[in-house]
Write an enzyme that holds these catalytic residues in place. Sequence first.
Site, PDB file in Angstrom:
ATOM      1  N   LYS A  47     -11.134  10.754  -9.734  1.00 62.62           N
ATOM      2  CA  LYS A  47      -9.874  11.435  -9.380  1.00 62.62           C
ATOM      3  C   LYS A  47      -9.948  12.915  -9.766  1.00 62.62           C
ATOM      4  CE  LYS A  47      -7.252   8.163  -7.524  1.00 62.62           C
ATOM      5  NZ  LYS A  47      -7.084   8.122  -6.048  1.00 62.62           N
ATOM      6  N   ASP A  78     -14.742   2.174   7.589  1.00 61.43           N
ATOM      7  CA  ASP A  78     -15.115   2.113   6.179  1.00 61.43           C
ATOM      8  C   ASP A  78     -15.546   3.531   5.810  1.00 61.43           C
ATOM      9  OD1 ASP A  78     -16.686   1.910   3.818  1.00 61.43           O
ATOM     10  OD2 ASP A  78     -16.959  -0.236   4.203  1.00 61.43           O
ATOM     11  N   VAL A  79     -14.901   4.121   4.811  1.00 64.16           N
ATOM     12  CA  VAL A  79     -15.161   5.541   4.507  1.00 64.16           C
ATOM     13  C   VAL A  79     -16.571   5.795   3.975  1.00 64.16           C
ATOM     14  CG1 VAL A  79     -12.741   6.196   4.147  1.00 64.16           C
ATOM     15  CG2 VAL A  79     -14.124   5.436   2.190  1.00 64.16           C
ATOM     16  N   SER A 139       0.831  -1.220   0.000  1.00 64.33           N
ATOM     17  CA  SER A 139       0.000   0.000   0.000  1.00 64.33           C
ATOM     18  C   SER A 139       0.858   1.259   0.000  1.00 64.33           C
ATOM     19  CB  SER A 139      -0.889   0.033   1.244  1.00 64.33           C
ATOM     20  OG  SER A 139      -1.808  -1.030   1.244  1.00 64.33           O
ATOM     21  N   ILE A 140       0.478   2.241  -0.794  1.00 66.31           N
ATOM     22  CA  ILE A 140       1.167   3.526  -0.793  1.00 66.31           C
ATOM     23  C   ILE A 140       1.083   4.139   0.609  1.00 66.31           C
ATOM     24  CG2 ILE A 140       1.122   5.867  -1.723  1.00 66.31           C
ATOM     25  CD1 ILE A 140       0.177   4.619  -4.400  1.00 66.31           C
ATOM     26  N   TYR A 167      -9.242   3.180 -17.139  1.00 66.55           N
ATOM     27  CA  TYR A 167      -9.321   3.831 -15.825  1.00 66.55           C
ATOM     28  C   TYR A 167     -10.729   4.426 -15.635  1.00 66.55           C
ATOM     29  CZ  TYR A 167      -7.372   5.962 -11.586  1.00 66.55           C
ATOM     30  OH  TYR A 167      -7.101   6.323 -10.281  1.00 66.55           O
TER      31      TYR A 167
HETATM   32  O1  0WE Z   1      -6.209   4.338  -8.672  1.00 66.13           O
HETATM   33  C1  0WE Z   1      -5.742   3.285  -9.054  1.00 66.13           C
HETATM   34  C2  0WE Z   1      -6.433   1.958  -8.722  1.00 66.13           C
HETATM   35  C3  0WE Z   1      -7.809   2.153  -8.247  1.00 66.13           C
HETATM   36  C4  0WE Z   1      -8.704   0.955  -8.241  1.00 66.13           C
HETATM   37  C5  0WE Z   1      -8.320  -0.347  -8.571  1.00 66.13           C
HETATM   38  C6  0WE Z   1      -9.256  -1.365  -8.517  1.00 66.13           C
HETATM   39  C7  0WE Z   1      -8.931  -2.778  -8.906  1.00 66.13           C
HETATM   40  C8  0WE Z   1      -9.883  -3.801  -8.374  1.00 66.13           C
HETATM   41  C9  0WE Z   1      -9.988   1.192  -7.880  1.00 66.13           C
HETATM   42  N1  0WE Z   1     -10.910   0.216  -7.836  1.00 66.13           N
HETATM   43  C10 0WE Z   1     -10.571  -1.045  -8.133  1.00 66.13           C
HETATM   44  N2  0WE Z   1     -11.537  -1.994  -8.089  1.00 66.13           N
HETATM   45  C11 0WE Z   1     -11.287  -3.317  -8.248  1.00 66.13           C
HETATM   46  O2  0WE Z   1     -12.223  -4.130  -8.223  1.00 66.13           O
HETATM   47  N3  0WE Z   1      -4.609   3.302  -9.815  1.00 66.13           N
HETATM   48  C12 0WE Z   1      -3.993   4.550 -10.158  1.00 66.13           C
HETATM   49  C13 0WE Z   1      -3.997   2.067 -10.362  1.00 66.13           C
HETATM   50  C14 0WE Z   1      -4.608   1.819 -11.687  1.00 66.13           C
HETATM   51  O3  0WE Z   1      -5.830   1.255 -11.793  1.00 66.13           O
HETATM   52  C15 0WE Z   1      -6.131   1.188 -13.132  1.00 66.13           C
HETATM   53  C16 0WE Z   1      -5.082   1.711 -13.873  1.00 66.13           C
HETATM   54  C17 0WE Z   1      -4.109   2.141 -12.946  1.00 66.13           C
HETATM   55  C18 0WE Z   1      -2.810   2.786 -13.251  1.00 66.13           C
HETATM   56  C19 0WE Z   1      -7.270   0.699 -13.749  1.00 66.13           C
HETATM   57  C20 0WE Z   1      -7.342   0.709 -15.132  1.00 66.13           C
HETATM   58  C21 0WE Z   1      -6.314   1.237 -15.876  1.00 66.13           C
HETATM   59  C22 0WE Z   1      -5.178   1.740 -15.250  1.00 66.13           C
END
Ligand code: 0WE
Length: 253
Positions: free
Chosen positions: A160, A62-63, A18-19, A153
């Site tokens: 975001k 849980d937020v 985790s970051i 994304y």
């Molecule tokens: O913010 C993120 C990840 C956020 C995230 C990831 C998941 C995976 C599993 C939010 N929700 C979920 N839900 C799930 O079920 N990142 C910046 C990493 C990330 O995630 C991506 C990216 C990148 C980079 C998703 C698609 C494409 C690129």
Amino acid sequence: MMMKGKRGLVVGVANKWSIAWGIAQKLRAEGAELAYTYQNDRLAKNVRELTEGQDPILIPMDVTSDKQILLTFELLKRVWGHLDFLVHAVAYAPRAALEGQFVATTREDFRIAHDISAYSLAALCQSALPLMSEGGSVVALSYLGGTRVVPNYNVMGVAKASLEASVRYLAADLGPQGIRVNAISAGPIKTLAASGISGFGGMQRHHRGRAPLRRDTTQEEVADASLFMLSDMARGITGQVLYVDGGFSIMGD
Ligand code: 0WE
């Protein structure tokens, strides 16, 4: 000892990748006292094991729950009476929303992504405010997909964008009380959240190939920048999004 005598809450530790965990370790090394929240019983064990022997404050939160947010800050008020900083490193969108086209996003997936990934920052600042009577610093984690279109994304990018706009509005609201609010926009890092994404390895390879620094962004690089933002070294900075991405975002090719 940049953070000596400072107390802060870290939201978003799930495991050692985790970051938030990277940030927490840097903060501790600089003398900060930390409280951590964990999302649920499933992740409680991880956070307990990671922080073993540190006697940290561990709080289930849980937020999406106003009640749990309220209880978290009630507890911090009781135990510390005061808070100096807050780390927000939480995001979620239902898996189905992170593939295919954004245009197909359901109302419910949009709501969930924004509730967890963006509104939670305002909710936490709202509750932290009365505890930050001597000023404070808030850092949230963002990603380039909030300002540019990154394939898959999707609704997370829109969330975001909302998070980054929230950082600016919160910075304007809380600045007069000496509270700074900033975001760090990190390059792609392999965390638990990222591990669920197909094609993530390819994205990292693309990043390594294009970023001026020609390497992956690391947890430690993001942690160092976060430490800076949370420390008095960044006392003149608020409402900003700082890119920690090896320079990837400056490129036009
Ligand atoms: O913010 C993120 C990840 C956020 C995230 C990831 C998941 C995976 C599993 C939010 N929700 C979920 N839900 C799930 O079920 N990142 C910046 C990493 C990330 O995630 C991506 C990216 C990148 C980079 C998703 C698609 C494409 C690129």
